[in-house]
Scaffold this active site. Structure first.
Site, PDB file in Angstrom:
ATOM      1  CG  ASP A  14      63.865  11.394   7.251  1.00 33.25           C
ATOM      2  OD1 ASP A  14      63.921  10.608   8.217  1.00 33.25           O
ATOM      3  OD2 ASP A  14      63.041  11.292   6.327  1.00 33.25           O
ATOM      4  CG  ASP A 108      63.399   7.860  11.694  1.00 33.54           C
ATOM      5  OD1 ASP A 108      62.477   8.420  12.319  1.00 33.54           O
ATOM      6  OD2 ASP A 108      63.207   7.222  10.642  1.00 33.54           O
ATOM      7  CD  GLU A 109      60.536  12.354  10.460  1.00 37.60           C
ATOM      8  OE1 GLU A 109      60.601  13.298   9.646  1.00 37.60           O
ATOM      9  OE2 GLU A 109      59.669  11.468  10.403  1.00 37.60           O
TER      10      GLU A 109
END
Length: 360
Positions: A14, A108-109
């Site tokens: 993350d 983003d993860e």
């Protein structure tokens, strides 16, 4: 000790305050300052906040007005999604040096299954450290990671030592880890469910674990069985590297509320053009058009129409949207409009792939 027949090694990576961190990296003047990506002092919603801003209670999904009230020194920055996508692509290139089993959750993860990894390294913790170091050295950004035997625990663990940290929850530690965890920290337990659990005297994983599956199903329906299993560390969902896109959307929040359908159609024309570009870029078309309307009192409404054929053309999208817009009279002025396409041909492509795969 947790018993699992799968013995998977899952990493959840993350990125730390991703959008805001990219803006601070690209603009040195913003470094060390409280910034919010998206929104403004008078309108809109915050998409992301830097850690400097979070100290003042600024976070994603709150209004720009509230964010500025919480942090008078807050700097608003317009989002640059193409830039974030560019960086995300580079991050995933790093991931692929370790495994092809990558399941993105957003830009983003992502989950990585490193049970059988390309480095031949049996330590998922060491792999996570190496991945995070490479992201920092090659891209200048920090990431946090959670490592465990399944996606559920790895997701929770990645938030444990943020920012720029990681946590490993070994197989024999999973149940004890979950027992002391506040129920609001459980992934998939939202604000409403948390309040309901509080009313039932459930504040920690241990108290959730004390409830029977019958009790949980009575109060939480089908989700009850899910809660019963995950608190015991049972979550057998695999990392799926071939996630199928189920919808494509575009929307816009206006600086001034709109009260005329004519003005709304002008804006919907622009939104439809953006949606068309996104659909055609991904070679996607869909049958179901949905119009999203958020009113000035923040109430929200959706109206949908399903066509007998797939479309991606702006003109055809607008034709359906116009019908939906005039379907009923607006109850208030409008602050946001959005259009989405679902019932996509990606499902059709998936069916063809499956058919070919098992035809011999």
């Amino acid at each position: 000790m947790l018993e699992t027949p799968l013995h998977r090694k899952i990493i959840h990576v993350d990125m730390d305050a991703f959008y805001a961190s990219v803006e601070q990296m690209d603009n040195p003047e913003l470094r060390g300052k409280p910034i919010a990506v998206g929104g403004s002092e008078s309108r809109g919603v915050v998409a992301a906040a830097s850690y400097e801003a979070r100290k003042f209670g600024v976070r994603s999904a709150i209004s720009g007005v509230m964010a500025k009230k919480n942090c008078p020194e807050l700097i608003f920055v317009a989002p640059r999604f193409e830039r974030y996508k560019e960086i995300s692509t580079k991050i995933h290139k790093i991931f692929r040096d370790y495994t092809d089993l990558i399941e993105p959750l957003s830009l983003d993860e992502a989950y990585l299954d490193v049970t059988h990894n390309k480095k031949g390294n049996p330590s998922a913790g060491l792999l996570a450290e190496e991945i995070r170091l490479r992201i920092f050295n090659e891209l200048g950004l920090t990431a946090s990671a959670g490592i465990s035997v399944n996606k559920f625990v790895a997701k929770i663990a990645s938030d444990y030592n943020k920012p720029n940290g990681q946590k490993t929850v070994n197989p024999d530690e999973v149940e004890a880890f979950l027992e002391v965890l506040p129920i609001r920290k459980f992934y998939g337990v939202g604000k409403v469910t948390t309040e309901k659990m509080y009313q039932l005297g459930i504040f920690t994983g241990l108290e959730l674990k004390s409830k029977s599956v019958e009790f949980l199903e009575k109060h939480f329906g089908k989700s009850g069985a899910f809660y019963y299993q995950v608190v015991r560390g049972i979550h057998n969902s695999e990392v799926k590297s071939d996630r199928i896109t189920k919808s494509v959307a575009a929307e816009h929040t206006f600086d001034v509320n709109l009260s005329s359908e004519i003005f709304m159609m002008e804006q919907l024309d622009k939104i439809a053009a953006t949606l068309e570009r996104r659909l055609k870029k991904q070679l996607i078309s869909g049958k179901t058009v949905t119009l999203k309307i958020k009113y000035s009192d923040f109430t929200q409404q959706t109206r949908s129409k399903t066509l007998p054929y797939f479309i991606a053309d702006k003109g055809l999208i607008l034709e359906a949207v116009k019908e939906l817009l005039y379907q009923e009279k607006m109850k208030n002025s409008v602050r946001l409009l959005g259009i989405s396409m679902s019932n996509l041909n990606t499902e059709l492509k998936k069916a063809v792939v499956v058919q070919l795969k098992f035809s011999f």
